[in-house]
Scaffold this motif. Structure first.
Motif, PDB file in Angstrom:
ATOM      1  N   ARG A  77     -67.470  33.154 102.588  1.00  0.00           N
ATOM      2  CA  ARG A  77     -66.399  34.060 103.021  1.00  0.00           C
ATOM      3  C   ARG A  77     -65.028  33.455 102.727  1.00  0.00           C
ATOM      4  NH1 ARG A  77     -67.401  34.556 108.481  1.00  0.00           N
ATOM      5  NH2 ARG A  77     -69.182  35.836 107.936  1.00  0.00           N
ATOM      6  N   LYS A  78     -64.861  32.172 103.011  1.00  0.00           N
ATOM      7  CA  LYS A  78     -63.580  31.502 102.738  1.00  0.00           C
ATOM      8  C   LYS A  78     -63.287  31.468 101.242  1.00  0.00           C
ATOM      9  CE  LYS A  78     -63.530  28.479 106.784  1.00  0.00           C
ATOM     10  NZ  LYS A  78     -63.598  27.086 107.269  1.00  0.00           N
ATOM     11  N   ASN A  90     -64.336  33.572  99.009  1.00  0.00           N
ATOM     12  CA  ASN A  90     -63.978  34.922  98.570  1.00  0.00           C
ATOM     13  C   ASN A  90     -62.510  35.213  98.844  1.00  0.00           C
ATOM     14  OD1 ASN A  90     -66.498  35.523  97.574  1.00  0.00           O
ATOM     15  ND2 ASN A  90     -67.209  36.479  99.470  1.00  0.00           N
ATOM     16  N   TRP A  91     -62.011  34.793 100.011  1.00  0.00           N
ATOM     17  CA  TRP A  91     -60.596  35.008 100.330  1.00  0.00           C
ATOM     18  C   TRP A  91     -59.700  34.178  99.413  1.00  0.00           C
ATOM     19  CZ3 TRP A  91     -58.489  38.859 102.655  1.00  0.00           C
ATOM     20  CH2 TRP A  91     -59.211  39.590 103.598  1.00  0.00           C
ATOM     21  N   ILE A 151     -60.377  33.276  96.299  1.00  0.00           N
ATOM     22  CA  ILE A 151     -60.402  33.946  94.992  1.00  0.00           C
ATOM     23  C   ILE A 151     -59.511  35.176  95.014  1.00  0.00           C
ATOM     24  CG2 ILE A 151     -61.883  35.249  93.399  1.00  0.00           C
ATOM     25  CD1 ILE A 151     -64.132  33.253  94.167  1.00  0.00           C
ATOM     26  N   PHE A 152     -59.591  35.969  96.092  1.00  0.00           N
ATOM     27  CA  PHE A 152     -58.735  37.148  96.213  1.00  0.00           C
ATOM     28  C   PHE A 152     -57.258  36.745  96.195  1.00  0.00           C
ATOM     29  CE2 PHE A 152     -56.349  40.045  98.995  1.00  0.00           C
ATOM     30  CZ  PHE A 152     -56.454  41.208  98.253  1.00  0.00           C
ATOM     31  N   GLY A 153     -56.901  35.685  96.912  1.00  0.00           N
ATOM     32  CA  GLY A 153     -55.511  35.218  96.936  1.00  0.00           C
ATOM     33  C   GLY A 153     -55.045  34.749  95.568  1.00  0.00           C
ATOM     34  N   VAL A 181     -56.207  35.733  92.591  1.00  0.00           N
ATOM     35  CA  VAL A 181     -56.065  36.915  91.728  1.00  0.00           C
ATOM     36  C   VAL A 181     -54.767  37.639  92.068  1.00  0.00           C
ATOM     37  CG1 VAL A 181     -57.033  39.192  91.204  1.00  0.00           C
ATOM     38  CG2 VAL A 181     -58.523  37.184  91.271  1.00  0.00           C
ATOM     39  N   LEU A 182     -54.472  37.787  93.336  1.00  0.00           N
ATOM     40  CA  LEU A 182     -53.235  38.433  93.762  1.00  0.00           C
ATOM     41  C   LEU A 182     -52.016  37.640  93.292  1.00  0.00           C
ATOM     42  CD1 LEU A 182     -52.257  40.870  95.408  1.00  0.00           C
ATOM     43  CD2 LEU A 182     -52.202  39.361  97.405  1.00  0.00           C
TER      44      LEU A 182
END
Length: 80
Positions: A57-58, A60-61, A63-65, A67-68
């Motif tokens: 879960r960490k 994934n966050w 990776i999302f950050g 990409v953003l």
């Protein structure tokens, strides 16, 4: 009586093993109790799975950050 006193351990076990009635129905319905090692192994496995899920879960966050952040950098470079 004198014969019982001179009996070896193996003979004693064999004699008492034969006299104890075996209840097959009770053995099939009752579940074996887990040993301490099995319980510890199961607990450790569940703990590892929980830690793995939290780490996933960490990640994934993160990776999302990232990409953003990359999208924001491209927008800044494009509009300047």
């Amino acid at each position: 009586m004198a014969e019982d006193e001179q009996m070896t351990r193996q003979q004693y076990r064999q004699r008492h093993g034969q006299t104890v009635p075996v209840d097959d129905d009770n053995d099939q319905t009752s579940e074996p109790t887990p040993s301490r090692q099995a319980y510890a192994a199961q607990t450790n496995q569940e703990l590892e799975e929980a830690k793995t899920k939290r780490l996933a879960r960490k990640l994934n966050w993160v990776i999302f950050g990232l990409v953003l952040a990359i999208i924001i950098v491209f927008l800044i470079l494009f509009f300047t």
